[in-house]
Design an enzyme around this catalytic site. Structure first.
Site, PDB file in Angstrom:
ATOM      1  N   LYS A  87       0.837  -1.209   0.000  1.00  0.00           N
ATOM      2  CA  LYS A  87       0.000   0.000   0.000  1.00  0.00           C
ATOM      3  C   LYS A  87       0.867   1.253   0.000  1.00  0.00           C
ATOM      4  O   LYS A  87       0.589   2.212  -0.708  1.00  0.00           O
ATOM      5  CB  LYS A  87      -0.924   0.011   1.221  1.00  0.00           C
ATOM      6  N   CYS A 134     -12.121   2.286  16.591  1.00  0.00           N
ATOM      7  CA  CYS A 134     -10.812   1.733  16.248  1.00  0.00           C
ATOM      8  C   CYS A 134      -9.909   1.568  17.472  1.00  0.00           C
ATOM      9  O   CYS A 134      -9.272   0.549  17.615  1.00  0.00           O
ATOM     10  CB  CYS A 134     -10.199   2.664  15.206  1.00  0.00           C
ATOM     11  N   MET A 135      -9.842   2.583  18.364  1.00  0.00           N
ATOM     12  CA  MET A 135      -8.916   2.432  19.490  1.00  0.00           C
ATOM     13  C   MET A 135      -9.389   3.074  20.787  1.00  0.00           C
ATOM     14  O   MET A 135      -8.591   3.322  21.671  1.00  0.00           O
ATOM     15  CB  MET A 135      -7.503   2.912  19.141  1.00  0.00           C
ATOM     16  N   MET A 140      -7.000  -4.547  16.615  1.00  0.00           N
ATOM     17  CA  MET A 140      -8.462  -4.581  16.655  1.00  0.00           C
ATOM     18  C   MET A 140      -9.039  -5.765  17.438  1.00  0.00           C
ATOM     19  O   MET A 140     -10.153  -5.679  17.940  1.00  0.00           O
ATOM     20  CB  MET A 140      -9.029  -4.578  15.239  1.00  0.00           C
ATOM     21  N   GLY A 165      -4.542   1.625  13.981  1.00  0.00           N
ATOM     22  CA  GLY A 165      -4.906   1.290  12.617  1.00  0.00           C
ATOM     23  C   GLY A 165      -4.929   2.468  11.662  1.00  0.00           C
ATOM     24  O   GLY A 165      -5.024   2.277  10.454  1.00  0.00           O
ATOM     25  N   GLN A 166      -4.870   3.690  12.186  1.00  0.00           N
ATOM     26  CA  GLN A 166      -4.955   4.861  11.329  1.00  0.00           C
ATOM     27  C   GLN A 166      -3.715   5.731  11.529  1.00  0.00           C
ATOM     28  O   GLN A 166      -3.114   5.724  12.589  1.00  0.00           O
ATOM     29  CB  GLN A 166      -6.205   5.667  11.660  1.00  0.00           C
TER      30      GLN A 166
END
Lengths: 233, 772, 79
Positions: free
Chosen positions: B85, B174-175, B359, B396-397
């Site tokens: 990616k 997400c967190m 996650m 995750g971000q």
């Protein structure tokens, strides 16, 4: 006359052998003495990431001498660049993944570490220039379809030109960056190499003795000018 | 066109591309793609725009176009390596359907308008909503992809200038559990350690974390550590067999939610064998318990407040007796000998252990609890806050930490501290130049409740930036229909059309990543800056600047009195004035420009790699040569919480006999709105699918590629089966990736959440599976 | 591999003749460049053996200086 020369050669050979056995014997005796030099504290040797693969595994260099006809090469520069989004991008895996549940590792490297002919694909395997990385599918992904989701207009720049030797017959410089490409022979040596850029002398291991890297990071380009106090003469 | 013809024209197109690369300027009658000369190519640094790892990239720029990517060898995060990616990230800027104009909905149709007109409408609608329905009828929903300036300006505008705490981010999905986990155990958010732990650890335990696909660059660093050190072990604890399980030395599968029991059993076994660090416990740890049977938040306006009760070490041990390895074998499906093996790894004083999760532990109806329980294992053994030893919560971000957690864009947070704390409100009011009464002392709506309020009509105006909730919300149907109701005004800022722009009343085209200047903060407290490298296409404008433009139109411009040229450095200066404190000092703007990234706290410009340890952290105080100091809690101790095992909100039964788990694949990032527009990634995984165990597939008569119908109590979906592809769920489980907007798995998921963190559980609900 | 595309480089000055010769071969179509001595060759053959035979005939053309394979699709892929 011929005979005399032969006897002379045998005599010389015998003398050499005797002296060799003597030296060998001395060495064996020597080696039985306890070592006196303490081993240095094992410190990780700082690695130069761009240089680490240059002398990689020269033991198989002899095999690289074997060269099939370049016109039969199944890899060309055209197909090499066509398979990549830009010069330096990881290419996708062009064949079915043998084990999609695997992360890569030994499965991929069983062919792509050493190369060789694969009957199933009727092709010489391209060798990875960076076999120390094991999570292959992190960068090299499979292909399950050919279409695009919404279309894309990305453009890249042309890859570097080959054969930029400054003099006729002089060794051409390395026209590309070396990041992730530290093992030169992966692309330039052996039957899996790319046709147009296959070396005529892959058994010589120290590539960068003759081929300077023009694309070295930090290279400013341009010509050397000497700063002269008070201006150029 | 037949397939044969299509392949012929593809082969021809490939040859044209190749020819134009090798022979500059070559032209064919059939048309010639343009390639640019490499003359004048420049390389500029940026963090990657995708996951929370925060890899350093070098972007090749030529003639206002991004043309190539290299891993940045100078970045301490990835040392020159990326994932697929990252290498292809810049291609995501050039999708053909890029949004370059603003749109306004008129009689159901989206009509293109000049961006100034769209911004006028947003400002007037926001004002009108506040006048008619009150401040709390308006809100903004962003994400962990907001740059730090985006999130800071959103918070200042809504919490400070307008005066509503309805500021949330998809990081809640997400967190949020990671935050509440850190806060309840340590009193301060974010990890004590850093990625360099990988280079020192002997054992890696992954809790429900498919790192080979989700954090591949860090996973590669771990594999490299193992390759050079044969004693290093990787243990994968998971509910599904993945590429990570394949690469691990040991894979241990457990039943959903049983990780709570598993962690307690490891603790029990370590205490029974005396594999704990008594001095460390005496000096640095206190014992606690909270409420039990805490519910699942599936009903509207659900409220929960935990209660702390101090307990003794002996009381803690007594409560663990419910969790012997033999008892837990029955709950978790993990053989007792494997539990003892795990205890021996954590408990061996000669082994350095790092635990990783993402996650699996965050999207969990007891997300806060499981974080507490894994921290317990490190605290019981003193394996924390030192090189190679420690728990590590991955994100995750790209800026879940930097923007959402540090700049404070969750409803209860401020750039420093909480809205409920008077001193924090006063500090914010002073720095923002607003009356302190403007900042409300009560938190507003958390994400799930925000979309419920939109459905009920309590929320009337919602501005969504950099996120795609119409793909990511659980129990999606309710929230999609709610957002479409009459009298709701939804503004969406994005770079491509998505299911979320489908429900928008106004679409604002956003500048993407390197088309503007910004900063992200990654999982290891590292702040990374990039400069504007490209001009945004058409009318596209950065999210920060959109907010400033709307603020000015509402007469609130005096709080955002910056020019386009200086706004990012000025915002950084103002934001970091919240953190002049050795516990959180941020890098200067100049330092960020000059380095691939800088870790905070960095008082005096010195990075802190391990917090709570006086050898590395100037905020920690050494007592009698003991360097550990958990200064986040008032008792200067880390808190071991006893937390019991409780079941998931919905479990399989006779009618819905399968567990449904959802997640990602390495090729696609979140809802795929960017990665699906990158040809190589779309070709690799063109659509979503359902993974089944081969035994279940055989019982149901399903073969690879067959259409399968999944049904839950919320909805139904038909999609192709994948058997023994890259993952294998356990028997009685299915797995579906969520990136595909044509196969919306969140139609089936349940909006149950952790009552403490309010983070939904996307990993556990019950479905029927049949051949379609 | 029955569908293939190549870049064909003619010997200097022999581009037009090469294009004619290639176009005359069975299963071959040719797209000459407008401004360079370079052409694109697409071959489409029913099966592996005829592809091999064609390749031998191509390599025997004296006007051809070099042939670089770009893309190839096996019969199974075309299916």
């Amino acid at each position: 006359m011929g005979d005399r020369l032969r006897y002379f050669r045998i005599a010389i050979a015998t003398a050499l052998m005797a002296s060799f056995i003597f030296v060998l014997g001395e060495t064996v005796v020597e080696s039985q003495r306890p070592a006196v030099v303490a081993a240095a504290v094992s410190q990780p040797v700082p690695e130069l990431p761009l240089e680490s693969g240059v002398f990689r595994d020269p033991s198989d260099a002899r095999e690289y001498r074997w060269e099939p006809d370049a016109r039969n090469a199944n890899r060309s520069l055209a197909s090499f660049y066509q398979r990549r989004a830009y010069d330096g991008a990881p290419p996708p895996v062009p064949h079915k993944l043998l084990d999609p549940g695997s992360f890569g590792g030994g499965g991929c490297l069983s062919c792509h570490a050493e190369g060789g002919y694969v009957r199933q694909f009727k092709a010489w395997t391209p060798v990875t220039p960076h076999p120390d990385f094991l999570n292959c599918l992190q960068c090299h992904v499979g292909e399950q379809s050919q279409g695009e989701f919404r279309g894309n207009v990305f453009q890249t720049v042309r890859p570097p030109e080959t054969r930029q030797a400054p003099l006729p017959g002089s060794p051409p410089p390395v026209p590309h960056g070396l990041q992730m490409r530290d093992n030169c022979r992966a692309c330039h040596g052996g039957p899996g190499a790319v046709g147009e850029i296959r070396s005529t002398h892959p058994q010589r291991v120290n590539c960068r003795q003759c081929h300077a890297a023009v694309a070295a990071p930090g290279a400013s380009g341009g010509e050397f000018t000497r700063p002269v106090p008070g201006g150029q003469p | 066109m037949t397939r044969r013809e299509a392949l012929r024209s593809m082969a021809a197109a490939a040859a044209v591309t190749a020819a134009s690369q090798l022979a500059p300027g070559v032209a064919f009658a059939a048309g010639t793609p343009k390639t640019l000369s490499a003359e004048g190519l420049t390389w500029k640094k940026t963090p990657c725009r995708f996951c929370g790892t925060g890899c350093g990239l070098l972007i090749g720029i030529k003639d206002n176009r991004a043309v190539a990517v290299k891993g940045d060898p100078a970045s301490a995060v990835n040392k020159g390596l990326c994932c697929v990616k990252g290498y292809h990230s810049v291609i995501a800027l050039y999708g053909k359907d890029r949004l370059t104009r603003a749109y306004v909905r008129n009689n159901g149709q989206l009509i293109p308008v000049p961006i100034g007109e769209a911004l006028d409408l947003v400002a007037s609608k926001l004002k009108e909503t506040i006048d008619k329905h009150g401040k709390n009828a308006a809100g903004i929903y962003g994400s962990g992809q907001w740059t730090i300036p985006d999130g800071y300006v959103a918070s200042k505008l809504f919490k400070g200038a307008i005066g509503t705490n309805n500021v949330e981010a998809n990081a809640r999905l997400c967190m949020a559990s990671a935050v509440t986990g850190f806060m309840t155990t340590f009193g301060l958010d974010e990890p004590m350690g850093c990625y360099e732990d990988i280079d020192h650890a002997d054992v890696f335990v992954l809790w429900g974390n498919n790192m080979a696909e989700m954090h591949p660059v860090l996973f590669s660093r771990m594999l490299d550590r193992r390759l050079r050190n044969a004693h290093v072990k990787i243990v994968d604890l998971a509910t599904r067999w993945t590429r990570t399980s394949m690469a691990a030395d040991r894979s241990i599968l457990f039943q959903p939610n049983a990780d709570l029991a598993l962690a307690n059993a490891i603790a029990y076994e370590m205490i029974r064998n005396q594999w704990i660090h008594r001095t460390f416990l005496d000096r640095h740890v206190s014992f606690h318990e909270g409420k039990t049977n805490i519910g699942y938040g599936t009903q509207d306006k659900f409220q929960f407040t935990d209660e702390n009760r101090n307990i003794t070490f002996n009381e803690y041990v007594k409560r663990l007796e419910e969790y012997t390895p033999d008892k837990v074998e029955k709950i978790s499906g993990v053989p007792a000998r494997d539990i003892r093996y795990l205890a021996s790894l954590y408990g061996d004083p000669g082994k350095k252990v790092v635990s990783y999760w993402c996650m699996g532990m965050n999207q969990h109806v007891r997300g806060t609890w499981i974080q507490n329980l894994v921290y317990n294992l490190h605290l019981l053994t003193g394996k924390i806050s030192q090189p190679g030893n420690g728990p590590f919560s991955l994100t995750g971000q790209p800026s879940a930490c930097g923007t959402v957690r540090e700049a404070g864009t969750l409803t209860h947070r401020l750039p420093h501290g909480d809205v409920t704390n008077e001193a924090d409100r006063k500090m914010a009011a002073r720095i923002w130049g607003v009356p302190v009464e403007n900042i409300q002392p009560k938190p507003g709506l958390h994400t799930v409740e925000m979309f419920r309020a939109l459905d009920r009509g309590d929320l009337r105006f919602l501005w969504i930036q950099v996120t795609n909730p119409m793909v990511t919300m659980p129990k999606l149907k309710r929230y999609r229909e709610g957002a479409r109701k009459e009298g709701r005004f939804v503004v969406v800022s994005d770079v491509y059309p998505t299911p979320t722009t489908d429900i928008a009343d106004v679409i604002l085209p956003s500048a993407m990543w390197i088309e503007r200047e910004g900063m992200f903060g990654n999982s290891e407290r590292r702040t990374q800056h990039w400069e504007q490298m490209l001009k945004p296409p058409g009318d596209a404008m950065s999210d920060t600047w959109q907010l400033i433009e709307v603020a000015r139109r509402m007469g609130l411009g005096k709080h955002f009195n910056w020019t386009y040229e200086n706004h990012i450095p000025e915002i950084w200066k103002e934001y970091t004035s919240f953190h002049h404190d050795p516990k959180h000092e941020m890098a200067t703007y100049q330092a960020l420009r000059e380095n691939p990234g800088v870790m905070w706290p960095c008082p005096g410009g010195r990075e802190t790699k391990w917090r709570y340890n006086a050898r590395y952290d100037p905020a920690a105080k050494s007592v009698n040569g003991d360097p550990i100091d958990f200064y986040g809690k008032p008792d200067r101790r880390a808190w071991i919480w006893f937390r019991p095992w409780e079941p998931a909100a919905e479990e399989p039964d006779a009618e819905f006999p399968f567990w449904l788990n959802t997640g990602r694949v390495v090729e696609h990032w979140h809802t795929g709105s960017m990665t699906r527009r990158i040809p190589i990634l779309h070709k690799a995984v063109p659509n979503a699918y359902v993974e089944l165990h081969p035994m279940d597939a055989r019982k149901l008569g399903i073969r690879n590629g067959d259409r399968v119908r999944l049904t839950s109590r919320r909805g139904a979906l038909t999609l192709p089966a994948q058997i023994d592809g890259r993952g294998r769920p356990q028997e009685g489980h299915v797995f579906v990736p969520f990136f595909d907007e044509a196969i919306l798995i969140n139609e089936l998921t349940l909006d149950a959440f952790c009552p403490i963190s309010k983070q939904p559980d996307y990993k556990k609900c019950a479905v029927q599976v049949e051949r379609a | 591999m029955p569908i293939k595309s190549y870049l064909a480089y003619p010997k200097e000055g022999w581009g037009e003749l090469l294009a004619e010769k290639l176009a005359a071969l069975p299963g071959c179509s040719v797209e000459p460049a407008e401004n360079r001595e370079l052409l694109i060759l697409i071959t489409d053959t029913p099966e592996e053996a005829s592809d091999q035979a064609l390749e031998q005939r191509l390599l025997a053309i004296p006007e051809l200086d070099g042939l670089a394979l770009v893309a190839a699709y096996a019969e199974e892929e075309i299916g």
